[in-house]
Design a protein around this motif. Structure first.
Motif, PDB file in Angstrom:
ATOM      1  N   UNK A   1       0.833  -1.202   0.000  1.00 47.06           N
ATOM      2  CA  UNK A   1       0.000   0.000   0.000  1.00 47.06           C
ATOM      3  C   UNK A   1       0.865   1.248   0.000  1.00 47.06           C
ATOM      4  N   UNK A   2       1.859   1.292   0.881  1.00 48.05           N
ATOM      5  CA  UNK A   2       2.739   2.462   0.958  1.00 48.05           C
ATOM      6  C   UNK A   2       3.591   2.608  -0.287  1.00 48.05           C
ATOM      7  N   UNK A   3       4.190   1.502  -0.730  1.00 50.87           N
ATOM      8  CA  UNK A   3       5.040   1.550  -1.919  1.00 50.87           C
ATOM      9  C   UNK A   3       4.290   2.136  -3.109  1.00 50.87           C
ATOM     10  N   UNK A   4       3.071   1.667  -3.324  1.00 51.98           N
ATOM     11  CA  UNK A   4       2.318   2.079  -4.496  1.00 51.98           C
ATOM     12  C   UNK A   4       1.668   3.444  -4.332  1.00 51.98           C
ATOM     13  N   UNK A   5       1.256   3.776  -3.121  1.00 52.35           N
ATOM     14  CA  UNK A   5       0.687   5.106  -2.876  1.00 52.35           C
ATOM     15  C   UNK A   5       1.727   6.188  -3.118  1.00 52.35           C
ATOM     16  N   UNK A   6       2.985   5.888  -2.789  1.00 57.71           N
ATOM     17  CA  UNK A   6       4.046   6.874  -3.000  1.00 57.71           C
ATOM     18  C   UNK A   6       4.381   7.041  -4.477  1.00 57.71           C
ATOM     19  N   UNK A   7       4.250   5.972  -5.274  1.00 58.31           N
ATOM     20  CA  UNK A   7       4.402   6.126  -6.729  1.00 58.31           C
ATOM     21  C   UNK A   7       3.285   7.026  -7.261  1.00 58.31           C
ATOM     22  N   UNK A   8       2.057   6.763  -6.836  1.00 58.14           N
ATOM     23  CA  UNK A   8       0.947   7.630  -7.237  1.00 58.14           C
ATOM     24  C   UNK A   8       1.202   9.065  -6.793  1.00 58.14           C
ATOM     25  N   UNK A   9       1.703   9.223  -5.567  1.00 54.37           N
ATOM     26  CA  UNK A   9       1.988  10.557  -5.050  1.00 54.37           C
ATOM     27  C   UNK A   9       3.057  11.282  -5.840  1.00 54.37           C
ATOM     28  N   UNK A  10       4.013  10.540  -6.373  1.00 54.39           N
ATOM     29  CA  UNK A  10       5.053  11.143  -7.216  1.00 54.39           C
ATOM     30  C   UNK A  10       4.427  11.867  -8.401  1.00 54.39           C
ATOM     31  N   UNK A  11       3.306  11.341  -8.898  1.00 56.33           N
ATOM     32  CA  UNK A  11       2.613  11.943 -10.033  1.00 56.33           C
ATOM     33  C   UNK A  11       1.482  12.878  -9.595  1.00 56.33           C
ATOM     34  N   UNK A  12       1.366  13.110  -8.280  1.00 62.86           N
ATOM     35  CA  UNK A  12       0.337  14.005  -7.771  1.00 62.86           C
ATOM     36  C   UNK A  12      -1.034  13.389  -7.663  1.00 62.86           C
TER      37      UNK A  12
END
Length: 279
Positions: free
Chosen positions: A136-147
């Motif tokens: 969850x954290x790993x993928x949420x942070x990838x999404x967050x990288x793109x805003x």
């Protein structure tokens, strides 16, 4: 307006044990249908909140689990396993929100149903800038990288708690209560699917109002990976940004989150491939 959906399988309606998510044709086939129905519920909720298109990426195992012939026609599906962004392949700044469906808790979570982190037979723990990260954290942070904010997570009670501890007051759809790693108290589809739909709708609406923000990990980023075996770690150090810290631990560095994440993924697969000898 576009919504992104990453769909794992362990957290799907009905899933409780290993054969449900691969292997036995009868049990796995049943659960593929239920997983696809979970995703359709999330799509319905997103569309009700104004989404014009949904992109779904298959995020479990060989990443060919979702039944394309049964998926909602308002969605597109990314299927197959050679994905640089793994469980969030296809994410980008054009999406207004993301949702994680059928997710599970990270490796070592007490009683988390089928808990593991990415490569269950290989990885013991992943830490990002000192904090333990699950999928969850790993993928949420990838999404967050793109805003892109993650507005809803569906799965067992343990992953939903993990998601809110990390991401704050996002929407959660608890479709089962995990009693042990291989025991779950399950909601039937007649109850879980309306729940996912309602939570998806509420999550997208809240993201559009700015109430749910992207999860951003600022650079530089340092990952530490603990492995279950000592084998193969030295081969991963062929990558210049990977350091050997101990018999079962590697460190990965990147100037920003996405750069570090990509090296981490390469490192994990190198270690797994080398555990029984590359040649």
């Amino acid at each position: 307006m576009k919504v992104f959906i990453s769909a794992d399988m362990e957290g799907a309606t009905g899933v409780a044990v290993g054969p449900h998510v691969g292997g036995d044709a009868v049990e796995y086939g049943r659960m593929r249908k239920l997983l696809t129905q979970d995703i359709n519920a999330a799509i319905r909720g997103a569309v009700a909140a104004g989404a014009e298109e949904c992109l779904v990426t298959d995020a479990h195992g060989k990443m060919t689990n979702i039944l394309i012939e049964e998926i909602d026609s308002r969605a597109r599906l990314i299927s197959g396993s050679n994905k640089q962004l793994m469980q969030v392949e296809g994410i980008g700044p054009e999406f207004a929100a993301a949702m994680f469906v059928a997710y599970h808790a990270r490796e070592g979570t007490q009683d988390g149903l089928l808990n593991h982190t990415l490569l269950g037979g290989t990885v013991a723990e992943l830490r990002c800038n000192g904090r333990a990260f699950g999928e969850t954290a790993l993928n949420a942070a990838v999404a967050g990288h793109f805003g892109v904010p993650v507005c809803m997570v569906a799965g067992d009670d343990k992953v939903c708690r993990e998601a809110q501890d990390l991401l704050g007051d996002i929407e959660i759809a608890v479709v089962k209560v995990a009693r042990e790693r291989l025991v779950a108290d399950l909601l039937p589809p007649a109850r879980s699917h309306p729940l996912i739909e309602a939570k998806a709708k509420a999550g997208v609406e809240r993201a559009l109002r700015g109430e749910i923000r992207p999860f951003v990990v600022p650079g530089p980023v340092v990952f530490e990976a603990d492995f279950k075996s000592t084998a193969g770690l030295g081969m991963a150090c062929l990558f210049p940004s990977v350091e050997y810290l101990g018999p079962k631990t590697l460190r990965v560095r990147g100037s920003d989150y996405l750069a570090a994440f990509k090296v981490l993924i390469g490192t994990l697969f190198m270690v797994r491939a080398a555990q029984s000898g590359i040649i």
